[in-house]
Write a protein that holds these residues in place. Structure first.
Motif, PDB file in Angstrom:
ATOM      1  N   ARG A 107     -48.657 -85.432 -22.629  1.00 39.70           N
ATOM      2  CA  ARG A 107     -49.797 -85.985 -23.370  1.00 39.70           C
ATOM      3  C   ARG A 107     -50.770 -84.868 -23.694  1.00 39.70           C
ATOM      4  O   ARG A 107     -50.657 -83.758 -23.178  1.00 39.70           O
ATOM      5  CB  ARG A 107     -50.517 -87.068 -22.562  1.00 39.70           C
ATOM      6  N   ARG A 143     -53.849 -96.982 -24.509  1.00 37.24           N
ATOM      7  CA  ARG A 143     -52.555 -96.754 -23.878  1.00 37.24           C
ATOM      8  C   ARG A 143     -51.710 -98.019 -23.849  1.00 37.24           C
ATOM      9  O   ARG A 143     -50.555 -98.014 -24.251  1.00 37.24           O
ATOM     10  CB  ARG A 143     -52.759 -96.249 -22.431  1.00 37.24           C
ATOM     11  N   GLU A 144     -52.308 -99.106 -23.383  1.00 34.65           N
ATOM     12  CA  GLU A 144     -51.570-100.358 -23.188  1.00 34.65           C
ATOM     13  C   GLU A 144     -51.106-100.962 -24.507  1.00 34.65           C
ATOM     14  O   GLU A 144     -49.986-101.444 -24.625  1.00 34.65           O
ATOM     15  CB  GLU A 144     -52.465-101.343 -22.449  1.00 34.65           C
ATOM     16  N   ASN A 147     -50.012 -97.156 -27.212  1.00 34.43           N
ATOM     17  CA  ASN A 147     -49.187 -96.061 -26.691  1.00 34.43           C
ATOM     18  C   ASN A 147     -49.692 -94.705 -27.167  1.00 34.43           C
ATOM     19  O   ASN A 147     -48.918 -93.826 -27.569  1.00 34.43           O
ATOM     20  CB  ASN A 147     -47.721 -96.262 -27.083  1.00 34.43           C
ATOM     21  N   ASN A 149     -50.757 -91.015 -27.359  1.00 32.80           N
ATOM     22  CA  ASN A 149     -50.267 -89.861 -26.600  1.00 32.80           C
ATOM     23  C   ASN A 149     -51.245 -88.687 -26.633  1.00 32.80           C
ATOM     24  O   ASN A 149     -51.004 -87.648 -26.028  1.00 32.80           O
ATOM     25  CB  ASN A 149     -48.862 -89.435 -27.060  1.00 32.80           C
ATOM     26  N   TRP A 170     -56.860 -93.227 -18.612  1.00 36.42           N
ATOM     27  CA  TRP A 170     -55.958 -93.036 -19.748  1.00 36.42           C
ATOM     28  C   TRP A 170     -54.618 -92.455 -19.293  1.00 36.42           C
ATOM     29  O   TRP A 170     -53.555 -92.903 -19.732  1.00 36.42           O
ATOM     30  CB  TRP A 170     -56.630 -92.134 -20.776  1.00 36.42           C
ATOM     31  N   THR A 173     -52.569 -95.270 -17.205  1.00 32.79           N
ATOM     32  CA  THR A 173     -52.271 -96.578 -17.802  1.00 32.79           C
ATOM     33  C   THR A 173     -50.966 -96.507 -18.585  1.00 32.79           C
ATOM     34  O   THR A 173     -50.797 -95.652 -19.457  1.00 32.79           O
ATOM     35  CB  THR A 173     -53.414 -97.039 -18.727  1.00 32.79           C
ATOM     36  N   ASP A 174     -50.051 -97.399 -18.278  1.00 33.25           N
ATOM     37  CA  ASP A 174     -48.763 -97.464 -18.963  1.00 33.25           C
ATOM     38  C   ASP A 174     -48.862 -98.248 -20.267  1.00 33.25           C
ATOM     39  O   ASP A 174     -49.722 -99.119 -20.427  1.00 33.25           O
ATOM     40  CB  ASP A 174     -47.714 -98.142 -18.074  1.00 33.25           C
ATOM     41  N   PHE A 175     -47.960 -97.951 -21.176  1.00 34.06           N
ATOM     42  CA  PHE A 175     -47.820 -98.728 -22.403  1.00 34.06           C
ATOM     43  C   PHE A 175     -47.317-100.115 -22.043  1.00 34.06           C
ATOM     44  O   PHE A 175     -46.400-100.268 -21.247  1.00 34.06           O
ATOM     45  CB  PHE A 175     -46.842 -98.022 -23.343  1.00 34.06           C
TER      46      PHE A 175
END
Length: 199
Positions: A107, A143-144, A147, A149, A170, A173-175
């Protein structure tokens, strides 16, 4: 001082909590529960690399965030600048974005006075989804749902403590996938169509 929980212990606590919340028996084998993963990236076994850069307006904040990421266990690629002599933010934004687009960085983080110009510039690099975040909610959402980057921050608008909180949120946190994946795919399709048509 409390003992640090292992990943397996955390996953088991989450599993039990979800089972209780959904009213399932402890023996239930539900795929969505089995696929639950911790939000925190697995950086102990393999360090993730984050590229960071700033124009002259965010040098101090860049150094703070760089050290913050190192303390969290990330590898950091510093794309500059290193002094407060004037530089153009599009050059820095491109340098960071290209590290991410090429796969050299997982990222990217870009800082300028307001974070807006760097966000615009980074999003011109194919494969980049840069988001300007200014609080916890925008960090999670970018992010959620999107997505993102690349994270952009405004050094003139966001203090160091808040910037560290935003960055940590940031990065961790997963997509969300699901309905969001379809929408992110449409963003990618727009980019692809424009590249193919030369527009």
């Amino acid at each position: 001082m409390s003992a640090k929980l292992e990943d397996k212990e955390i996953q088991e606590i989450v599993r039990r909590t979800v089972h209780q919340t959904l009213g399932l028996s402890a023996e239930s084998n539900v795929s969505t529960i089995d696929s639950l993963k911790p939000v925190v990236p697995q950086i102990n076994s393999q360090k993730l690399t984050v590229a960071i850069g700033t124009d002259h307006g965010g040098v101090d904040l860049k150094e703070i965030l760089k050290q913050h990421m190192i303390n969290l266990g990330y590898e950091v690629i510093d794309c500059g600048t290193h002094t407060k002599d004037a530089v153009d933010y599009p050059d820095i934004a491109r340098a960071v974005a290209e590290q991410v687009a090429s796969g050299k960085a997982w990222r990217g983080v870009i800082i300028d006075g307001a974070g807006i110009g760097s966000c615009i510039a980074a999003n011109k690099v194919p494969g980049i989804r840069a988001a300007l975040c200014y609080d916890h909610a925008t960090a999670v959402n970018s992010r959620e749902h999107n997505n993102a980057n690349v994270l952009t921050l405004g050094a003139g608008l966001t203090g160091a403590n808040l910037a560290q909180q935003i960055l940590k949120t940031w990065l961790e946190t997963d997509f969300g996938g699901g309905r969001h994946a379809k929408r992110v795919d449409k963003i990618t399709a727009i980019e692809k169509a424009c590249l193919e048509s030369g527009k």
